[in-house]
Write a protein that holds these residues in place. Structure first.
Motif, short mmCIF file in Angstrom:
data_model
loop_
_atom_site.label_atom_id
_atom_site.label_comp_id
_atom_site.label_asym_id
_atom_site.label_seq_id
_atom_site.Cartn_x
_atom_site.Cartn_y
_atom_site.Cartn_z
N LYS A 261 0.82 -1.21 0.00
CA LYS A 261 0.00 0.00 0.00
C LYS A 261 0.85 1.27 0.00
N THR A 262 1.88 1.30 0.82
CA THR A 262 2.72 2.49 0.90
C THR A 262 3.52 2.68 -0.39
N THR A 263 4.03 1.59 -0.93
CA THR A 263 4.76 1.67 -2.19
C THR A 263 3.88 2.22 -3.30
N ARG A 264 2.66 1.68 -3.39
CA ARG A 264 1.74 2.16 -4.42
C ARG A 264 1.42 3.64 -4.22
N GLY A 265 1.32 4.06 -2.97
CA GLY A 265 1.05 5.46 -2.69
C GLY A 265 2.19 6.36 -3.16
N ILE A 266 3.43 5.93 -2.91
CA ILE A 266 4.59 6.72 -3.35
C ILE A 266 4.64 6.77 -4.87
N GLU A 267 4.33 5.66 -5.51
CA GLU A 267 4.30 5.63 -6.97
C GLU A 267 3.28 6.63 -7.51
N GLN A 268 2.13 6.73 -6.86
CA GLN A 268 1.12 7.70 -7.28
C GLN A 268 1.62 9.13 -7.10
N MET A 269 2.37 9.38 -6.02
CA MET A 269 2.92 10.71 -5.79
C MET A 269 3.95 11.07 -6.85
N VAL A 270 4.84 10.13 -7.16
CA VAL A 270 5.84 10.36 -8.21
C VAL A 270 5.16 10.59 -9.55
N GLY A 271 4.16 9.75 -9.84
CA GLY A 271 3.44 9.89 -11.10
C GLY A 271 2.74 11.24 -11.21
N ALA A 272 2.10 11.68 -10.11
CA ALA A 272 1.40 12.97 -10.12
C ALA A 272 2.38 14.12 -10.33
N LEU A 273 3.54 14.04 -9.69
CA LEU A 273 4.56 15.08 -9.86
C LEU A 273 5.04 15.14 -11.30
N LEU A 274 5.35 13.99 -11.88
CA LEU A 274 5.89 13.97 -13.25
C LEU A 274 4.85 14.42 -14.27
N ARG A 275 3.58 14.03 -14.06
CA ARG A 275 2.53 14.49 -14.98
C ARG A 275 2.36 16.01 -14.90
N ALA A 276 2.36 16.55 -13.67
CA ALA A 276 2.24 18.00 -13.51
C ALA A 276 3.44 18.71 -14.13
N LEU A 277 4.63 18.14 -13.94
CA LEU A 277 5.84 18.72 -14.51
C LEU A 277 5.77 18.72 -16.04
N ALA A 278 5.33 17.59 -16.60
CA ALA A 278 5.21 17.49 -18.06
C ALA A 278 4.23 18.52 -18.61
N GLY A 349 -2.62 6.37 3.04
CA GLY A 349 -3.45 5.60 2.14
C GLY A 349 -4.65 5.00 2.86
N LEU A 350 -5.78 4.96 2.18
CA LEU A 350 -6.98 4.35 2.71
C LEU A 350 -7.35 3.17 1.82
N ASP A 351 -7.31 1.98 2.37
CA ASP A 351 -7.65 0.77 1.62
C ASP A 351 -9.15 0.53 1.77
N LEU A 352 -9.91 0.81 0.71
CA LEU A 352 -11.37 0.71 0.79
C LEU A 352 -11.82 -0.71 1.10
N GLU A 353 -11.13 -1.68 0.53
CA GLU A 353 -11.52 -3.07 0.76
C GLU A 353 -11.29 -3.47 2.20
N ALA A 354 -10.14 -3.06 2.75
CA ALA A 354 -9.83 -3.40 4.14
C ALA A 354 -10.75 -2.68 5.12
N GLU A 355 -11.11 -1.45 4.77
CA GLU A 355 -11.93 -0.64 5.67
C GLU A 355 -13.41 -0.98 5.60
N PHE A 356 -13.91 -1.26 4.38
CA PHE A 356 -15.36 -1.37 4.19
C PHE A 356 -15.81 -2.72 3.66
N GLY A 357 -14.91 -3.68 3.53
CA GLY A 357 -15.30 -5.01 3.09
C GLY A 357 -15.31 -5.16 1.58
N LEU A 358 -15.78 -6.33 1.11
CA LEU A 358 -15.71 -6.69 -0.30
C LEU A 358 -16.92 -6.24 -1.12
#
Length: 395
Positions: A261-278, A349-358
Motif C-alpha cells: 500500500k505504501t509503495t503504491r502510494g509513493i508511486e502515485q505521488m511520483v506519477g502525479a509530480l511527473l505528470r504535472a511537470l510534463a 493511504g486508505l484501503d477501501l476493501e480493508a476498511e469497508f469489506g468486499l
C-alpha cells in the motif's frame, strides 16, 4: 604461492543471488561482456529494479543492471537444459538470440520503471519499455547494434523481434518470455532477498534439476485451423511441490512487496509530480518550474517523439536530483509533492476493501462520501489508485 604466469582470464561477477557468474572465453560470453559495458546497459546501474520500494524496504536498492546479469546467467542454464533434453532439436543460432535477448530485455526501462511508463501512457505516449528495448537494440547510432551485427548479420533485428513478440513461438522464446522464464526465475529470488521478505521462497536448484522438455498441444493454428504441438518446458512429477511454491511465490511477492500500500502510494505521488511537470513543460513554463531548458526531463517531456538519446539521458538519479530542485518550484502542487518525496512525508493511504469489506456497492458509497468530505472541507491532494496488474492473467 602466487603464480606469475600471465594468461588470458575470463571475467567474473560476484552476485548475491547466483554466486560467482563467469563469462567464459566463448564468443557469446565475450559479446555479452562487451554489451554490459555499453552506455545503454551501464545506465541500468542507475535504474533501481523496484523503483521506489526502497522507501518501504530499505534494502531494495538493487539495480536493473544486476538483475539483467542474473537473467543472462539463468537463460544460459535454461538453454543447457534444452541441449540436454532435446539434443536433436538444438538450434545454436536461436539459443544465442535467446540468451542475448535475456541480457538486454530491460535495457529500455526508464527511471522508476513502470511508474514512468504509466505517466507516458497518460500523456498519450504509449511506447512500452519492450518497445524502447527493441529500439535501443536496433538503433544504428547506439553502441549495442554494432556489437550484435558484427557477431552475426541481422542479429539485432532477431533479438528485437523476440523482445516484442507477445506469444512464445518456440522453446527458445520461452527462455525469455513465458510463465517459467529466466526473468521470473531471477527477480523472484532477487527481490525476495533484497527486500528481506520472508515470503516468496522457491527451490531454484530443485526446479532446474527436474526441468525437462516435452511436446505440448497448443490451440489450433490460425491459418491452417489444425492443432499444433510445440516443445515446452515441463517439470517432472517429483517437482510438484516446488512448482506449487513457485506459483505461490509470485502471488506472495505481489501482495507483500510489489503492491504494498505504501509503495503504491509513493508511486502515485511520483506519477502525479511527473505528470504535472510534463504539463508545465508543455506550456513552456520553464521559469516557474525552475529547471533549465536543457535538463534531461525537460528535453524528454518537450519532445513530441522522444529519441533513444532522450531516453538514455534519464535514470533514477536524474529524477531524484530534479525532485530536489523542484522543492523551489513556484507551482504549488509540484513543490508540495517534491518536498514530500524528498523528505518521505507521505500521504496516508486508505484501503477501501480493508476498511469497508468486499461489497462493491458499500465501497462505492463510502468512496463518494470520502470524496465529498475531502473536496468540501480539506485543501489537500487526493490520489486514487487501483492496481491494474493481476497475477491470474489469462495464459
Amino acid at each position: 604461492m602466487i603464480c606469475s604466469t600471465m594468461t588470458a582470464r575470463t571475467q567474473r561477477v560476484r552476485d548475491p543471488v547466483h554466486g560467482l557468474i563467469v563469462f567464459s572465453k566463448s564468443e557469446l560470453d565475450q559479446l555479452a561482456w562487451n554489451l554490459l559495458n555499453t552506455p545503454e546497459m551501464q545506465r541500468l546501474r542507475r535504474v533501481k529494479q523496484l523503483g521506489v520500494s526502497e522507501l518501504v524496504f530499505p534494502g531494495a536498492t538493487h539495480s536493473r543492471f544486476a538483475h539483467s546479469i542474473g537473467v543472462f546467467h539463468t537463460a544460459r542454464s535454461l538453454v543447457q537444459i534444452i541441449e540436454r533434453e532435446r539434443p536433436e532439436a538444438e538450434d545454436r543460432g536461436r539459443a544465442e538470440v535467446a540468451v542475448l535477448a535475456a541480457l538486454l530485455h530491460d535495457v529500455g526501462h526508464g527511471p522508476f520503471s513502470h511508474t514512468f511508463e504509466d505517466v507516458q501512457k497518460s500523456r498519450g505516449q504509449k511506447k512500452s519499455h519492450e518497445e524502447w528495448s527493441a529500439e535501443f537494440v536496433t538503433n544504428e547510432l547506439g553502441a549495442i547494434r554494432p556489437l550484435l551485427d558484427a557477431h552475426q548479420s541481422g542479429l539485432s533485428d532477431e533479438i528485437a523481434e523476440l523482445l516484442l513478440a507477445e506469444v512464445p513461438s518456440d522453446i527458445y522464446h520461452a527462455v525469455v518470455s513465458s510463465s517459467f522464464d529466466a526473468d521470473r526465475l531471477d527477480y523472484l529470488r532477487r527481490d525476495r532477498m533484497m527486500t528481506g521478505s520472508g515470503a516468496g521462497a522457491i527451490d531454484f536448484d530443485w526446479l532446474l534439476d527436474n526441468l525437462t522438455v516435452a511436446d505440448i498441444d497448443m490451440e489450433a493454428d490460425g491459418e491452417s485451423g489444425e492443432d499444433v504441438s510445440r516443445p515446452s518446458f515441463c517439470l517432472r512429477q517429483k517437482a510438484t511441490q516446488a512448482a506449487e511454491a513457485f506459483l505461490l511465490a509470485r502471488y506472495q511477492l505481489y501482495t507483500q512487496v510489489y503492491l504494498h500500500k505504501t509503495t503504491r502510494g509513493i508511486e502515485q505521488m511520483v506519477g502525479a509530480l511527473l505528470r504535472a511537470l510534463a504539463n508545465e513543460i508543455r506550456t513552456k513554463n520553464f521559469k516557474g518550474i525552475g529547471l533549465s531548458t536543457n535538463h534531461p526531463l525537460v528535453r524528454f517531456f518537450a519532445a513530441a517523439n522522444p529519441t533513444p538519446a532522450d531516453c538514455l539521458a534519464l535514470d533514477d538519479t536524474v529524477v531524484w536530483s530534479a525532485i530536489g530542485e523542484l522543492k523551489r518550484c513556484s507551482v504549488d502542487m509540484i513543490r508540495d509533492l517534491a518536498e514530500r518525496l524528498h523528505g518521505r512525508i507521505l500521504y496516508k493511504g486508505l484501503d477501501l476493501e480493508a476498511e469497508f469489506g468486499l461489497d462493491s456497492e458499500v465501497q462505492r458509497r463510502n468512496r463518494r462520501r470520502i470524496d465529498q468530505k475531502f473536496k468540501g472541507e480539506m485543501n489537500v491532494t487526493v490520489l486514487k489508485d487501483e492496481p491494474k496488474a493481476s497475477i491470474y492473467g489469462e495464459i
